[in-house]
Design an enzyme around this catalytic site. Structure first.
Site, PDB file in Angstrom:
ATOM      1  N   LYS A 129      26.922 -31.419 -32.245  1.00  0.00           N
ATOM      2  CA  LYS A 129      27.638 -31.099 -30.998  1.00  0.00           C
ATOM      3  C   LYS A 129      26.730 -30.395 -29.987  1.00  0.00           C
ATOM      4  CE  LYS A 129      32.308 -31.606 -32.374  1.00  0.00           C
ATOM      5  NZ  LYS A 129      33.576 -31.038 -32.738  1.00  0.00           N
ATOM      6  N   ARG A 161      33.172 -31.363 -41.375  1.00  0.00           N
ATOM      7  CA  ARG A 161      33.210 -32.748 -40.865  1.00  0.00           C
ATOM      8  C   ARG A 161      31.824 -33.059 -40.296  1.00  0.00           C
ATOM      9  NH1 ARG A 161      34.025 -35.421 -36.050  1.00  0.00           N
ATOM     10  NH2 ARG A 161      35.302 -37.310 -36.159  1.00  0.00           N
TER      11      ARG A 161
HETATM   12  C1  9MG Z   1      37.554 -36.196 -34.089  1.00  0.00           C
HETATM   13  N1  9MG Z   1      36.827 -34.956 -34.002  1.00  0.00           N
HETATM   14  C2  9MG Z   1      35.689 -34.735 -33.280  1.00  0.00           C
HETATM   15  N2  9MG Z   1      35.306 -33.452 -33.418  1.00  0.00           N
HETATM   16  C3  9MG Z   1      36.215 -32.873 -34.247  1.00  0.00           C
HETATM   17  C4  9MG Z   1      36.371 -31.573 -34.746  1.00  0.00           C
HETATM   18  O1  9MG Z   1      35.552 -30.592 -34.424  1.00  0.00           O
HETATM   19  N3  9MG Z   1      37.410 -31.325 -35.563  1.00  0.00           N
HETATM   20  C5  9MG Z   1      38.297 -32.320 -35.885  1.00  0.00           C
HETATM   21  N4  9MG Z   1      39.328 -32.004 -36.702  1.00  0.00           N
HETATM   22  N5  9MG Z   1      38.197 -33.568 -35.422  1.00  0.00           N
HETATM   23  C6  9MG Z   1      37.175 -33.826 -34.613  1.00  0.00           C
END
Ligand code: 9MG
Length: 279
Positions: free
Chosen positions: A222, A256
């Site tokens: 990010k 994630r």
């Molecule tokens: C789909 N998506 C993209 N970034 C995300 C994040 O930080 N958290 C979650 N739950 N979904 C995300």
């Protein structure tokens, strides 16, 4: 430690941080858009992530990057349904990243085990779409919507405001009869937040997400990583792994990530340092 998560066909133990592999089926996602846009390519990529140690997969058919345009539900379904169907028996739970109740229903009918809603189940009908299934729900904090969310976000106290949003969201889910063991909370890094907000949230993670529900963090590649390293999205591996570890140290339950193998390695080494290695 929270109870295991009830996640569709699976129960996920939270004895160690779990790694969720990202499977974008979109032409325009911020860091891997177009790479896996065709269903067969997305499925092959997902299988590789499972081999690398992903504990679950998150499949998305609509980009959530800042400035992204919305995609109609029928197009989102055209992208993700073949991928869900092909991966249904891949051995790990399938999460679907969507804000649309119609997409939630169809994804669950096709075999999804979790719905990841960056909109916090705020769309009319979203809670009803998931309530009676046994799926897990990831409720994320976002200020605004992807098209406009990075337009100078302002908070008095970002940690308290995110926590308040997540508490209220979880309460709405509980009032609809959804068991606590199905709920996961996410502070939403990069969704209507500056780099300073994001790092404050990560530093104070336990205060931002509370202790009652498991947490999910999306930090991978990010802009908050780029803000510190000066690197483009394609070169944020080291920064992303460091951020994932900082989350794990603060008690995050699900990470994630795009780079599953490297994150799994880092978590294993961290765990060996903390808990030792069996001879
Ligand atoms: C789909 N998506 C993209 N970034 C995300 C994040 O930080 N958290 C979650 N739950 N979904 C995300």
């Amino acid at each position: 430690m929270p109870d295991p998560i009830q996640c569709g066909r699976f129960r996920l133990s939270l004895e160690r941080p779990l790694v969720m592999g990202i499977v974008n089926v979109t032409p325009d996602s911020f860091s891997d858009g177009n790479e896996h846009f065709r269903a067969d390519e997305a499925v092959a990529h997902a299988r590789l992530l499972v081999e690398e140690g992903a504990d679950l997969l998150d499949i998305g058919g609509e980009s959530t990057r800042p400035g992204a345009q919305a995609v109609p539900a029928d197009e989102e379904l055209r992208r993700i349904l073949p991928v869900i169907e092909a991966l249904r028996d891949c051995g790990v739970p399938l999460s679907v990243d969507t804000c649309k109740p119609d997409v939630m229903r169809a994804a669950l009918a096709a075999g999804a085990d979790m719905i990841n809603d960056i909109g916090g189940f705020s769309a009319p009908g979203a809670i009803e779409a998931v309530a009676d299934s046994g799926c897990a729900l990831c409720l994320m904090h976002m200020r605004g919507e992807p098209r406009t969310m990075q337009d100078a976000p302002v908070y008095q106290d970002v940690v308290a405001e995110v926590r308040d949003y997540l508490d209220r969201g979880a309460q709405r889910l509980r009032q609809a009869g959804i068991a606590a063991t199905r709920i996961v909370l996410d502070p939403g890094f990069g969704f209507g937040k500056t780099a300073a907000h994001n790092y404050t949230l990560l530093q104070q993670l336990p205060q931002a997400v509370g202790q009652e529900y498991p947490s999910l963090l999306g930090l991978s590649r990010k802009s908050m990583i780029g803000a510190v390293t000066g690197r483009p999205a394609s070169r944020r591996l080291g920064g992303s792994v460091a951020a994932a570890l900082a989350g794990a140290v603060r008690g995050a339950h699900i990470l994630r990530v795009h780079d599953v193998a490297d994150t799994v390695d880092a978590l294993r080494v961290w765990s060996a340092v903390e808990q030792g290695v069996r001879a």
